[in-house]
Design an enzyme around this catalytic site. Structure first.
Site, PDB file in Angstrom:
ATOM      1  N   GLU A  51     -11.382  -2.062  -3.664  1.00 10.67           N
ATOM      2  CA  GLU A  51     -10.716  -1.407  -2.537  1.00 10.67           C
ATOM      3  C   GLU A  51      -9.609  -0.492  -3.042  1.00 10.67           C
ATOM      4  OE1 GLU A  51      -9.245  -4.629  -0.145  1.00 10.67           O
ATOM      5  OE2 GLU A  51      -7.496  -4.976  -1.437  1.00 10.67           O
ATOM      6  N   ASP A 109       0.820  -1.216   0.000  1.00 13.97           N
ATOM      7  CA  ASP A 109       0.000   0.000   0.000  1.00 13.97           C
ATOM      8  C   ASP A 109       0.860   1.275   0.000  1.00 13.97           C
ATOM      9  OD1 ASP A 109      -1.944  -1.978   0.456  1.00 13.97           O
ATOM     10  OD2 ASP A 109      -1.900  -1.644   2.615  1.00 13.97           O
TER      11      ASP A 109
END
Length: 347
Positions: free
Chosen positions: A215, A33
């Site tokens: 997401e 991420d």
């Protein structure tokens, strides 16, 4: 003889300079991420660590392994936000620094988004104040918050559940009253509809069970065109890939304003040995002329969403219709030119 030595030295210097302007992926051995903010000549970088928030600072993001780093915040024990700290993002809003992240109490069902504030111009200085939970109505499971400004108004997009159980992950948007408060109800703007958004099992590639996931949404704008790029399918699979929705009109809070591209826009490359590329962010080169994608991926099949995920970056190209062209994830042995720097910084 002196002339030969001089030429050899000059040639050697040229090689060093060329090497300094090139890099290969991954940027670090591990780091899921990844997110980067460019400010005052420095990249401020972060990624998921799970139990704390760290910030890296460097003039050259390709040299991230040598970047200065600082522990920004460690959560107090025994709170609703003490564990499973995911997908932090550092933003500058109205001259202040904010870090948004998802966290829970050890039970994933309780994941929500939170924010810290630092009024110092330098995020390595000053005090990081916990501002609290960032929640929409209804207050449901939420991760991967991304904040942006559109027509002088602040918005947040994130991944969430419709109800209280993990049926599927959708993309929601809401307007913000201030950097730590959502104003009004959340609006659903994307949910898994295509087969490539519902892959969940590596063991049976022909008939994988469906896992409905949207997401990691990220705002992207160029020449008035507005996009949200998101990650789809289970992060533990090689099918993890990026999808795209485009704004039609200018009403961000109208679900019908968002049109989804029918195919993934960035996915695995078995040829290049890059698997499950996803949960990206975007940044511009220091001179402002180039757009780049920063993402994580695995180097081998079946490595899932653990510590094998590593941060990588490559330049974005743009199609004639204004949509981004992310190309194919580049192999680890391919040399790339670093993001273009300002002319005065080259001297």
């Amino acid at each position: 003889m002196k002339k030969i030595i001089f030429l050899l030295a000059l040639f050697g210097f040229g090689l060093v300079t060329a090497q300094e302007n090139m890099f290969t992926n991954p940027l670090l051995p591990s780091g899921a991420d990844p997110y980067s903010t460019y400010y005052n000549g420095y990249y401020y970088y972060t990624h998921t660590l799970g139990n704390r928030l760290m910030l890296w600072k460097t003039k050259n993001l390709a040299d991230l392994k040598n970047a200065e780093s600082k522990l920004i915040w460690t959560p107090p024990p025994g709170t609703a936000y003490s564990k499973e700290i995911w997908a932090p993002e550092f933003h500058i809003i109205d001259g202040k620094w904010y870090v948004y992240f998802a966290a829970d109490d050890g039970d994933n069902n309780n994941h929500r988004m939170y924010v810290l504030e630092n009024t110092s111009e330098d995020p390595f200085k000053g005090h990081w104040e916990f501002k609290g939970k960032v929640a929409a109505w209804p207050d449901r499971w939420a991760i991967d918050g991304n904040v942006f400004t559109y027509k002088n108004k602040l918005y947040m997009i994130w991944s969430g559940w419709e109800g209280d159980t993990n049926h599927q992950q959708n993309i929601y948007i809401a307007k913000m009253k201030n950097p730590w408060t959502i104003e009004g109800k959340r609006v659903l703007i994307a949910e898994p509809t295509y087969a490539w958004e519902k892959q969940g099992d590596l063991q049976d590639a022909k008939n994988p069970p469906h896992v409905n996931v949207n997401e990691g949404p990220q705002y992207l704008e160029r020449n008035g065109n507005i996009f949200i790029v998101f990650s789809a399918s289970g992060c533990w699979t090689d099918y993890y890939a990026l999808g795209l929705i485009k704004l039609k009109g200018d009403d961000l809070l109208n679900p019908s304003s968002w049109v989804k591209h029918p195919e993934p826009v960035f996915g695995k490359s078995e040829t290049n040995s890059v698997y499950a590329p996803g949960h990206n962010s975007f940044f511009k080169s220091p001179d402002g002329t180039e757009d780049w994608i920063l993402y994580h991926a695995n180097s081998n099949p079946g490595e899932g969403c653990g510590t094998k995920r590593s941060p990588r970056m490559q330049k974005i190209r743009w199609n004639a219709d204004g949509t981004p062209d992310f190309g194919t994830p580049v192999p680890e042995n391919e040399y790339l030119t670093i993001p273009a720097i300002r002319q005065q910084e080259q001297k």
